[in-house]
Design a protein around this motif. Structure first.
Motif, PDB file in Angstrom:
ATOM      1  N   ASP A   1       0.842  -1.209   0.000  1.00  0.00           N
ATOM      2  CA  ASP A   1       0.000   0.000   0.000  1.00  0.00           C
ATOM      3  C   ASP A   1       0.870   1.249   0.000  1.00  0.00           C
ATOM      4  N   ARG A   2       0.426   2.259  -0.724  1.00  0.00           N
ATOM      5  CA  ARG A   2       1.072   3.569  -0.627  1.00  0.00           C
ATOM      6  C   ARG A   2       0.099   4.642  -1.081  1.00  0.00           C
ATOM      7  N   ILE A   3       0.294   5.858  -0.588  1.00  0.00           N
ATOM      8  CA  ILE A   3      -0.475   6.996  -1.063  1.00  0.00           C
ATOM      9  C   ILE A   3       0.139   7.435  -2.389  1.00  0.00           C
ATOM     10  N   ALA A   4      -0.619   7.286  -3.472  1.00  0.00           N
ATOM     11  CA  ALA A   4      -0.102   7.588  -4.803  1.00  0.00           C
ATOM     12  C   ALA A   4      -0.304   9.040  -5.190  1.00  0.00           C
ATOM     13  N   ALA A   5      -1.296   9.711  -4.572  1.00  0.00           N
ATOM     14  CA  ALA A   5      -1.565  11.117  -4.900  1.00  0.00           C
ATOM     15  C   ALA A   5      -2.374  11.738  -3.778  1.00  0.00           C
ATOM     16  N   VAL A   6      -2.227  13.063  -3.620  1.00  0.00           N
ATOM     17  CA  VAL A   6      -3.052  13.855  -2.720  1.00  0.00           C
ATOM     18  C   VAL A   6      -3.512  15.065  -3.501  1.00  0.00           C
ATOM     19  N   HIS A   7      -4.826  15.212  -3.670  1.00  0.00           N
ATOM     20  CA  HIS A   7      -5.377  16.297  -4.471  1.00  0.00           C
ATOM     21  C   HIS A   7      -6.097  17.306  -3.578  1.00  0.00           C
ATOM     22  N   ASP A   8      -5.946  18.568  -3.921  1.00  0.00           N
ATOM     23  CA  ASP A   8      -6.591  19.660  -3.201  1.00  0.00           C
ATOM     24  C   ASP A   8      -7.795  20.128  -4.003  1.00  0.00           C
ATOM     25  N   LYS A   9      -8.998  19.790  -3.532  1.00  0.00           N
ATOM     26  CA  LYS A   9     -10.219  20.156  -4.238  1.00  0.00           C
ATOM     27  C   LYS A   9     -10.862  21.422  -3.658  1.00  0.00           C
ATOM     28  N   GLY A  10     -10.125  22.159  -2.838  1.00  0.00           N
ATOM     29  CA  GLY A  10     -10.663  23.387  -2.260  1.00  0.00           C
ATOM     30  C   GLY A  10     -11.413  23.114  -0.975  1.00  0.00           C
ATOM     31  N   SER A  11     -12.622  22.590  -1.073  1.00  0.00           N
ATOM     32  CA  SER A  11     -13.409  22.295   0.123  1.00  0.00           C
ATOM     33  C   SER A  11     -13.097  20.924   0.699  1.00  0.00           C
ATOM     34  N   ALA A  12     -12.267  20.171   0.016  1.00  0.00           N
ATOM     35  CA  ALA A  12     -11.955  18.814   0.467  1.00  0.00           C
ATOM     36  C   ALA A  12     -10.594  18.398  -0.081  1.00  0.00           C
ATOM     37  N   ALA A  13     -10.055  17.341   0.509  1.00  0.00           N
ATOM     38  CA  ALA A  13      -8.852  16.702  -0.007  1.00  0.00           C
ATOM     39  C   ALA A  13      -9.232  15.316  -0.519  1.00  0.00           C
ATOM     40  N   VAL A  14      -8.523  14.858  -1.527  1.00  0.00           N
ATOM     41  CA  VAL A  14      -8.724  13.513  -2.045  1.00  0.00           C
ATOM     42  C   VAL A  14      -7.396  12.757  -1.972  1.00  0.00           C
ATOM     43  N   LEU A  15      -7.409  11.655  -1.245  1.00  0.00           N
ATOM     44  CA  LEU A  15      -6.242  10.780  -1.150  1.00  0.00           C
ATOM     45  C   LEU A  15      -6.440   9.611  -2.107  1.00  0.00           C
TER      46      LEU A  15
ATOM     47  N   ALA B   1      -8.105   3.300  -4.347  1.00  0.00           N
ATOM     48  CA  ALA B   1      -9.260   3.861  -3.653  1.00  0.00           C
ATOM     49  C   ALA B   1      -9.075   5.365  -3.555  1.00  0.00           C
ATOM     50  N   GLU B   2     -10.084   6.125  -3.969  1.00  0.00           N
ATOM     51  CA  GLU B   2     -10.080   7.578  -3.804  1.00  0.00           C
ATOM     52  C   GLU B   2     -10.827   7.911  -2.522  1.00  0.00           C
ATOM     53  N   ILE B   3     -10.131   8.540  -1.597  1.00  0.00           N
ATOM     54  CA  ILE B   3     -10.680   8.833  -0.282  1.00  0.00           C
ATOM     55  C   ILE B   3     -10.941  10.335  -0.189  1.00  0.00           C
ATOM     56  N   PHE B   4     -12.201  10.700  -0.046  1.00  0.00           N
ATOM     57  CA  PHE B   4     -12.651  12.093  -0.046  1.00  0.00           C
ATOM     58  C   PHE B   4     -12.784  12.545   1.395  1.00  0.00           C
ATOM     59  N   VAL B   5     -12.015  13.577   1.787  1.00  0.00           N
ATOM     60  CA  VAL B   5     -12.024  14.070   3.164  1.00  0.00           C
ATOM     61  C   VAL B   5     -12.551  15.502   3.173  1.00  0.00           C
ATOM     62  N   ARG B   6     -13.777  15.659   3.653  1.00  0.00           N
ATOM     63  CA  ARG B   6     -14.414  16.974   3.650  1.00  0.00           C
ATOM     64  C   ARG B   6     -13.691  17.934   4.605  1.00  0.00           C
ATOM     65  N   GLY B   7     -13.561  19.181   4.151  1.00  0.00           N
ATOM     66  CA  GLY B   7     -12.991  20.226   4.995  1.00  0.00           C
ATOM     67  C   GLY B   7     -11.484  20.242   5.089  1.00  0.00           C
ATOM     68  N   GLU B   8     -10.789  19.412   4.302  1.00  0.00           N
ATOM     69  CA  GLU B   8      -9.333  19.322   4.435  1.00  0.00           C
ATOM     70  C   GLU B   8      -8.579  19.845   3.218  1.00  0.00           C
ATOM     71  N   GLY B   9      -9.269  20.522   2.299  1.00  0.00           N
ATOM     72  CA  GLY B   9      -8.582  21.114   1.161  1.00  0.00           C
ATOM     73  C   GLY B   9      -8.185  22.550   1.434  1.00  0.00           C
ATOM     74  N   GLY B  10      -7.787  23.238   0.363  1.00  0.00           N
ATOM     75  CA  GLY B  10      -7.510  24.664   0.461  1.00  0.00           C
ATOM     76  C   GLY B  10      -6.095  25.039   0.813  1.00  0.00           C
ATOM     77  N   TRP B  11      -5.134  24.133   0.661  1.00  0.00           N
ATOM     78  CA  TRP B  11      -3.750  24.493   0.983  1.00  0.00           C
ATOM     79  C   TRP B  11      -2.942  24.875  -0.264  1.00  0.00           C
ATOM     80  N   GLY B  12      -3.621  24.886  -1.436  1.00  0.00           N
ATOM     81  CA  GLY B  12      -2.934  25.304  -2.655  1.00  0.00           C
ATOM     82  C   GLY B  12      -2.259  24.184  -3.398  1.00  0.00           C
ATOM     83  N   GLY B  13      -2.643  22.940  -3.121  1.00  0.00           N
ATOM     84  CA  GLY B  13      -2.028  21.802  -3.792  1.00  0.00           C
ATOM     85  C   GLY B  13      -2.642  21.518  -5.149  1.00  0.00           C
ATOM     86  N   ASP B  14      -2.104  20.517  -5.810  1.00  0.00           N
ATOM     87  CA  ASP B  14      -2.578  20.086  -7.128  1.00  0.00           C
ATOM     88  C   ASP B  14      -4.032  19.616  -7.025  1.00  0.00           C
ATOM     89  N   ARG B  15      -4.898  20.096  -7.933  1.00  0.00           N
ATOM     90  CA  ARG B  15      -6.302  19.692  -7.911  1.00  0.00           C
ATOM     91  C   ARG B  15      -6.513  18.303  -8.474  1.00  0.00           C
TER      92      ARG B  15
END
Length: 288
Positions: free
Chosen positions: A108-122, A140-154
């Motif tokens: 297992d490994r985290i292959a990407a972390v996306h910043d969707k603004g209002s959420a993060a996607v692992l 697996a795409e893991i959607f975490v509400r409230g954890e975006g907005g740090w300016g990362g890749d969308r």
């Protein structure tokens, strides 16, 4: 920030051994609604050990450990509230048919972390192999509400065009009121699917069915109706979880046959076909 993207991406892969037996496969099949009618020969290939064939989506629970969503939340750099987590999407690529019994190594490994603004996607990638070589790769795409907005890749924004025209086949698949309670015995003990109080904290008026249960029900419908029950013809299977299913609802599974693939859309009948699975594609091996 509870999600440290750089730390999560730089973390060493986590390796472990997984094993499964025919009873684990049978329990999974029962958890996604197989076995009705109980004496139907087409259903016995999912429930009787002497005829057992493994639906490829079993790979998402093989080994009985934490599923992708829960496992991903324990990776380095990630510390989030489980009540803010949803399973956003799932993909599975088969390198060989899944055997009814096996021992393998899962990486297992985290292959990407996306910043969707209002959420993060692992994006949690899992690669599984046995002594004969690779078995499957899942994401697996893991959607975490409230954890975006740090300016990362969308991340990627393109989606496949929806299928057009009337579906080639439509199947109705009822779920049981206790479907989530049965399915969680395969290893996903997230209280969202059993505890009414936790479900309300997560924003739902009652527990919801596991997205991966709907994922399995849908693949079974495709295999049974368009692939002649031949589980070995599935090459890959991708979906986006577009909405929830409440245990006891009926799934309307619409299928469009294309060369080398099946496009699928799933809705909840009792809520005016509210979308449940979208952007769903099953790549298949065509008969020669």
């Amino acid at each position: 920030m509870p999600i440290d993207a750089a730390k999560a991406l730089a973390a060493a892969p986590r390796c472990g051994e997984i094993a499964w037996e025919p009873g684990d496969v049978q329990l999974y099949h029962l958890g996604i609604g197989a076995g009705v009618p109980a004496t139907d020969p087409d259903e016995l290939r999912y429930t009787l050990e002497s005829r057992l064939r493994v639906l490829p989506s079993f790979a998402t629970v093989a080994g009985g450990g934490p599923p992708g969503v829960i496992s991903g939340l324990s990776m380095p750099g990630i510390d989030v509230d489980l009540a803010q987590v949803l399973h956003g999407g799932q993909s599975l690529t088969l390198h060989r048919p899944v055997p009814p019994r096996g021992t393998a190594t899962a990486v297992d490994r985290i292959a990407a972390v996306h910043d969707k603004g209002s959420a993060a996607v692992l994006v949690l990638r899992t690669e599984v192999a046995d002594t004969d070589g690779p078995l499957w790769t899942s994401e697996a795409e893991i959607f975490v509400r409230g954890e975006g907005g740090w300016g990362g890749d969308r991340g990627p924004s393109s989606r496949p065009a929806p299928p057009t025209g009337e579906p080639d086949r439509t199947a109705l698949r009822p779920t049981r009121e206790d479907q989530a309670l049965l399915y969680r015995l395969t290893g996903d003990h997230n209280p969202l699917h059993a505890d009414p109080e936790f479900a309300r904290l997560a924003g739902f008026d009652r527990p919801i069915l596991h997205g991966l249960c709907t994922y399995g029900c849908t693949l079974k419908a495709v295999v049974d109706t368009l692939l002649g029950g031949d589980v070995t013809r599935v090459r890959s299977y991708t979906t986006r979880f577009a909405g929830v299913v409440y245990p006891g609802e009926t799934l309307r599974i619409r299928m469009w046959r294309r060369e080398g693939s099946v496009r699928v859309a799933v809705g909840a009948v009792e809520r005016d076909d509210a979308p449940v699975l979208a952007d769903t594609v099953v790549d298949v091996v065509e008969h020669s």
